[in-house]
Design a protein around this motif. Structure first.
Motif, PDB file in Angstrom:
ATOM      1  N   LEU A 336      21.259  20.199 -50.229  1.00 57.01           N
ATOM      2  CA  LEU A 336      22.081  21.193 -50.929  1.00 57.01           C
ATOM      3  C   LEU A 336      21.716  21.293 -52.403  1.00 57.01           C
ATOM      4  O   LEU A 336      21.889  22.345 -53.022  1.00 57.01           O
ATOM      5  CB  LEU A 336      23.560  20.840 -50.772  1.00 57.01           C
ATOM      6  N   SER A 337      21.227  20.207 -52.970  1.00 55.33           N
ATOM      7  CA  SER A 337      20.848  20.235 -54.381  1.00 55.33           C
ATOM      8  C   SER A 337      19.418  20.702 -54.599  1.00 55.33           C
ATOM      9  O   SER A 337      19.033  20.997 -55.735  1.00 55.33           O
ATOM     10  CB  SER A 337      21.005  18.830 -54.986  1.00 55.33           C
ATOM     11  N   ARG A 338      18.633  20.803 -53.512  1.00 55.27           N
ATOM     12  CA  ARG A 338      17.225  21.110 -53.660  1.00 55.27           C
ATOM     13  C   ARG A 338      16.793  22.429 -53.031  1.00 55.27           C
ATOM     14  O   ARG A 338      15.847  23.048 -53.515  1.00 55.27           O
ATOM     15  CB  ARG A 338      16.370  19.995 -53.037  1.00 55.27           C
ATOM     16  N   ARG A 339      17.435  22.840 -51.964  1.00 61.06           N
ATOM     17  CA  ARG A 339      16.929  23.983 -51.218  1.00 61.06           C
ATOM     18  C   ARG A 339      16.852  25.235 -52.091  1.00 61.06           C
ATOM     19  O   ARG A 339      17.844  25.623 -52.754  1.00 61.06           O
ATOM     20  CB  ARG A 339      17.790  24.233 -49.985  1.00 61.06           C
ATOM     21  N   PRO A 340      15.721  25.901 -52.121  1.00 58.68           N
ATOM     22  CA  PRO A 340      15.569  27.068 -53.006  1.00 58.68           C
ATOM     23  C   PRO A 340      16.450  28.243 -52.613  1.00 58.68           C
ATOM     24  O   PRO A 340      16.797  29.056 -53.476  1.00 58.68           O
ATOM     25  CB  PRO A 340      14.082  27.411 -52.859  1.00 58.68           C
ATOM     26  N   GLU A 341      16.816  28.343 -51.323  1.00 60.52           N
ATOM     27  CA  GLU A 341      17.677  29.458 -50.930  1.00 60.52           C
ATOM     28  C   GLU A 341      19.001  29.434 -51.686  1.00 60.52           C
ATOM     29  O   GLU A 341      19.513  30.476 -52.119  1.00 60.52           O
ATOM     30  CB  GLU A 341      17.958  29.423 -49.430  1.00 60.52           C
ATOM     31  N   LEU A 342      19.551  28.239 -51.840  1.00 62.86           N
ATOM     32  CA  LEU A 342      20.820  28.107 -52.560  1.00 62.86           C
ATOM     33  C   LEU A 342      20.647  28.414 -54.038  1.00 62.86           C
ATOM     34  O   LEU A 342      21.514  29.036 -54.668  1.00 62.86           O
ATOM     35  CB  LEU A 342      21.386  26.709 -52.357  1.00 62.86           C
TER      36      LEU A 342
END
Length: 538
Positions: A336-342
């Protein structure tokens, strides 16, 4: 553009282990280390195995076809080589990098709204009732602070001016002006120029996670293509060894037929087996070539041209997969802290907030105040001189919208888009968590199947060896020998499938965590000279 250089710092964590000569545990006859054999001795290895009645091994395959591309150095191709090529030359990643330049160009264009402007004009009345010369120049500098604008200028109005042009009259040295305008309501907190610049900055910031997303997608596909190519090579090796066993057994069958130990039909039966295995070999060669072509999409030279890997560059086998207990230390929180979509959705939320704030600000009345000072210089030919050489003006402008439907509609639109984005963001978060859990399950299940697949190889090879021994003693027949060898080959192929699933699961787990290649290369250990902590080895 800092942060956009993708330098490979070390070997990949999930391919960092040394390539093993065999992809299974040693059977009861002991391991055969193919890496110690000279190249010319690897091709006829099945002959030695047939005479020693040893098991089938997943070693390097023979180069049965001419090389498709000779540009690649003749050495074992590692996954790290492929991923480095993806980072440097893969067109999708390169295109994503170009987006940064585009975003930076748009930012420069948006900052043009705060460029210094020089405006002016002049008039010379040569003929007519009045003979005068007038000119007026001003320099305007918009400021980002409070939406203010600084204005400095020079005006010259001399000669015989009409009465209605009295405001344009100056001393013979002209008049210098300096002032500022400041919005008190609409345009104070935000305005079109500042919003355009802030949006361009967000677009430039959004280019970074978009690049990471392309790198993650390309890296995962490249890893899957590489391991699929390795698996195709291992399946070809199994069929090659099956064929070699049948071909080497032909002389033994003919001798046994001559001695009367086997019926004449045994020659035909063994030849039929050879034909069947050759047909399977052709199919396996085609599958290997197709896997190499798919891999060439990700393996490229310095000019970006695809390189088709050669069969001789196949590794001896799969490296040992990592134990999930040593790897699955990160969880959904890391993703959640890394995914580029977020990150992209969060930047989009910030862009919509700018639109909403601008629309709300547009609903306010326009109330601007300005302060200007003017100083005449030089002498005047007017007598008596009734003009003051220094002037100070305070101006105010009011513009009140009545219906305000346009800004109210824009506010509602931005608010609705924000609500929709929050719902999308929640779904993406749930999807990320599900992706991580699914990758963990796939990793663990593939690992659990590995021990069973290796045990199946040992048992099936034990049965095949026993059947071959019985055939030599005249206590078996070719039908049962072929059946046992086919079962052993199927067990080897199943092990290849499980190893492929393990390495693909490792690559997918890294991708769902949002870790691109250069962020999980292992650092050198200052104590033992290599390796990485358990939670960094993937």
């Amino acid at each position: 553009m800092r942060g956009l250089r993708f330098e490979a710092r070390a070997a990949l964590l999930f391919a960092g282990l040394a390539v093993l000569p065999a992809c299974r545990q040693a059977g009861p006859w002991g391991p055969v280390d193919l890496s110690t054999l000279p190249a010319e001795a690897r091709a006829p290895r099945a002959a030695a195995q047939a005479e020693s009645a040893g098991p089938l091994l997943l070693g390097p395959v023979q180069d049965t076809a001419a090389p498709i591309d000779a540009a690649l150095p003749e050495r074992v191709l590692q996954l790290e080589d492929v991923l480095r090529s993806v980072e440097a030359e893969f067109p999708v990643v390169v295109a994503a990098l170009i987006e940064v330049e585009l975003a930076d160009a748009r930012l420069e264009s948006a900052r043009g709204g705060f460029d210094t402007r020089l405006v002016g004009g002049g008039k010379v009345e040569a003929l007519g009732d009045f003979g005068s010369q007038r000119m007026d120049f001003a320099v305007q500098q918009p400021l980002r602070t409070l939406g203010a604008t600084l204005i400095g200028g020079y005006q010259l109005g001399v000669g015989d001016l009409a009465g209605y042009d009295g405001d344009n009259e100056t001393n013979d040295g002209g008049e210098f002006r300096l002032g500022a305008s400041l919005p008190l309501l609409r345009g104070r907190a935000t305005d079109e120029r500042r919003v355009a610049e802030w949006k361009a900055e967000l677009a430039l910031e959004r280019a970074s996670p978009r690049i990471v997303a392309k790198r993650l997608e390309a890296g995962l596909k490249a890893a899957e293509s590489y391991w699929r190519w390795v698996a195709a090579g291992q399946r070809l090796a199994i069929i090659q060894q099956l064929l070699e066993l049948a071909e080497l057994r032909q002389n033994q069958v003919e001798r046994s037929v001559e001695l009367g130990k086997l019926p004449r039909i045994a020659n035909t039966e063994n030849e039929q087996g050879i034909v069947s295995r050759r047909s399977s070999l052709i199919k396996a060669e085609r599958e290997l070539q197709e896997a190499a072509l798919r891999l060439s999409l990700f393996l490229r030279d310095g000019e970006g041209n695809p390189i088709v890997p050669r069969t001789l560059q196949l590794p001896d086998g799969f490296p040992d997969p990592l134990n999930p207990a040593d790897v699955l230390v990160a969880g959904p929180e890391e993703a959640l802290s890394r995914r580029p979509e977020l990150q992209i959705l969060d930047l989009e939320r910030r862009r919509l907030l700018l639109d909403r704030d601008l629309a709300r600000n547009a609903m306010l009345p326009k109330l601007d105040v300005g302060v200007f000072a003017a100083q005449d210089v030089g002498a005047t030919d007017k007598s008596p001189d009734t003009r003051d050489e220094f002037e100070l003006e305070i101006l105010m402008q009011l513009d009140v919208p009545i219906q305000r439907r346009e800004p109210r509609g824009r506010t509602r639109e931005a608010t609705a888009k924000l609500a929709k984005l929050e719902a999308d963001l929640q779904f993406v978060r749930d999807t990320v968590v599900a992706d991580v859990r699914s990758a963990e399950v796939q990793f663990e299940q593939a690992w659990l199947q590995l021990a069973q697949a290796r045990r199946s190889v040992v048992l099936s090879e034990t049965l095949a060896e026993a059947e071959r021994t019985a055939l030599g003693l005249g206590q078996s027949d070719l039908l049962r020998v072929n059946l046992r060898e086919q079962q052993a080959a199927q067990a080897e192929a199943q092990l290849v499938d499980v190893l492929f699933a393990c390495h693909r699961a490792q690559a997918k787990y890294r991708a769902v965590l949002g870790l691109p290649y250069d962020e999980y290369a292992p650092a050198e250990d200052p104590v033992d000279g290599g390796g990485a902590a358990a939670d960094d080895r993937l």
